[in-house]
Design an enzyme around this catalytic site. Structure first.
Site, PDB file in Angstrom:
ATOM      1  CE  LYS A 136       8.560  -6.813   8.044  1.00  0.00           C
ATOM      2  NZ  LYS A 136       7.627  -7.868   7.687  1.00  0.00           N
TER       3      LYS A 136
ATOM      4  CG  ASP B 235      10.827 -10.059   6.362  1.00  0.00           C
ATOM      5  OD1 ASP B 235      11.391 -11.169   6.296  1.00  0.00           O
ATOM      6  OD2 ASP B 235       9.854  -9.839   7.105  1.00  0.00           O
TER       7      ASP B 235
ATOM      8  N   GLY C 174       3.531 -15.976   8.154  1.00  0.00           N
ATOM      9  CA  GLY C 174       3.965 -17.113   7.354  1.00  0.00           C
ATOM     10  C   GLY C 174       3.146 -17.400   6.116  1.00  0.00           C
ATOM     11  CB  VAL C 175       0.064 -16.062   4.637  1.00  0.00           C
ATOM     12  CG1 VAL C 175      -0.740 -16.726   5.735  1.00  0.00           C
ATOM     13  CG2 VAL C 175       0.170 -14.560   4.862  1.00  0.00           C
ATOM     14  N   GLY C 176       3.258 -15.541   3.340  1.00  0.00           N
ATOM     15  CA  GLY C 176       3.972 -15.140   2.133  1.00  0.00           C
ATOM     16  C   GLY C 176       3.975 -13.655   1.840  1.00  0.00           C
TER      17      GLY C 176
ATOM     18  CB  VAL D  56       7.498 -14.433  -1.464  1.00  0.00           C
ATOM     19  CG1 VAL D  56       6.093 -14.970  -1.252  1.00  0.00           C
ATOM     20  CG2 VAL D  56       8.034 -14.877  -2.815  1.00  0.00           C
TER      21      VAL D  56
ATOM     22  N   GLY E 119       3.649  -4.943   6.455  1.00  0.00           N
ATOM     23  CA  GLY E 119       3.453  -5.004   7.891  1.00  0.00           C
ATOM     24  C   GLY E 119       4.211  -6.153   8.523  1.00  0.00           C
TER      25      GLY E 119
ATOM     26  CB  SER F  93       2.540 -20.464  -0.034  1.00  0.00           C
ATOM     27  OG  SER F  93       3.331 -21.622  -0.095  1.00  0.00           O
TER      28      SER F  93
ATOM     29  N   GLY G 179       3.408  -9.634  10.687  1.00  0.00           N
ATOM     30  CA  GLY G 179       2.304 -10.493  11.102  1.00  0.00           C
ATOM     31  C   GLY G 179       1.016 -10.097  10.414  1.00  0.00           C
TER      32      GLY G 179
END
Length: 226
Positions: free
Chosen positions: A37, A49, A12-14, A17, A109, A170, A111
């Protein structure tokens, strides 16, 4: 080979994006880009993704290998689906088959760095070792990020994987003292390659392209292609 792996200090850190922004900037600079991916979970909820990277970046060569419906760690998601994870060698050979002179191969990757992606316990760090690839690390801005980032960098150094730098995935519109202090401290741990504003994934495709064009240092992006 010109392979760059992209990991995060946690989920969830981006990562997605950031991968899209780097792919977009390289693509706009005329670099041949492919995004891989290798392992994707959560596809049953509509998470894709690679599709998101393609939508945002305009890159059309998007390659996956293993996909599992539940939004869990790959080992658990594969078990629940009754399907095996690919082997470490399969992943490495798959990625090697994508690379060619003048091409930038981005490998995102799942996670964090040490999440198992292969049936033998292989991680993104292991793939980077096998491929001789550097690792771009996507980090958070808030409390805890310094420890998470330092641990990730130590884990890379332990296997002699080069860190290509950090990206804040983010950055808040109104950063407080904690975020601003962390940003300065993170830049002392490794080069800060880019800072992406929170909500970048919600930009229109045109606005995302404009943002991405100046997100990373152009000279650094050019050095990624051998």
């Amino acid at each position: 080979m010109t392979v760059l792996c992209v990991t995060g200090t946690c989920t969830g850190v981006g990562k997605t994006v950031v991968t899209a922004a780097l792919a977009s900037q390289a693509n706009q600079a005329g670099i041949d880009v492919v995004v891989c991916k290798p392992v994707q979970t959560g596809t049953g909820n509509g998470d894709d993704d690679l599709a998101e990277i393609g939508r945002l970046s305009g890159v059309t060569e998007l390659v996956g290998l293993a996909r599992y419906p539940l939004p869990m760690a790959p080992v658990a998601a594969a078990e629940q689906a009754g399907q095996p994870l690919p082997s470490r060698d399969q992943l490495v050979q798959h990625i090697r088959g994508l690379d060619r002179p003048g091409r930038l191969t981005l490998v995102e990757g799942a996670g964090g760095l040490l999440v198992e992606l292969a049936d033998s316990g292989g991680t993104l760090r292991d793939l980077a070792v096998d491929l001789g690839a550097a690792m771009l690390v996507v980090v958070a801005a808030g409390l805890g990020t310094l420890n998470h980032t330092a641990l990730t960098l130590e884990a890379l150094a332990a296997q002699k994987v080069s860190c290509a730098g950090l990206v804040l995935g983010s950055w808040p519109a109104h950063p407080g003292l904690v975020e601003s202090s962390n940003r300065d401290a993170l830049a002392r741990l490794a080069p800060m390659r880019a800072v992406l504003s929170a909500g970048a994934a919600q930009l229109s495709v045109a606005d995302f392209a404009v943002m991405s064009a100046g997100a990373f240092d152009r000279e650094w992006v050019a050095t990624l292609v051998g």
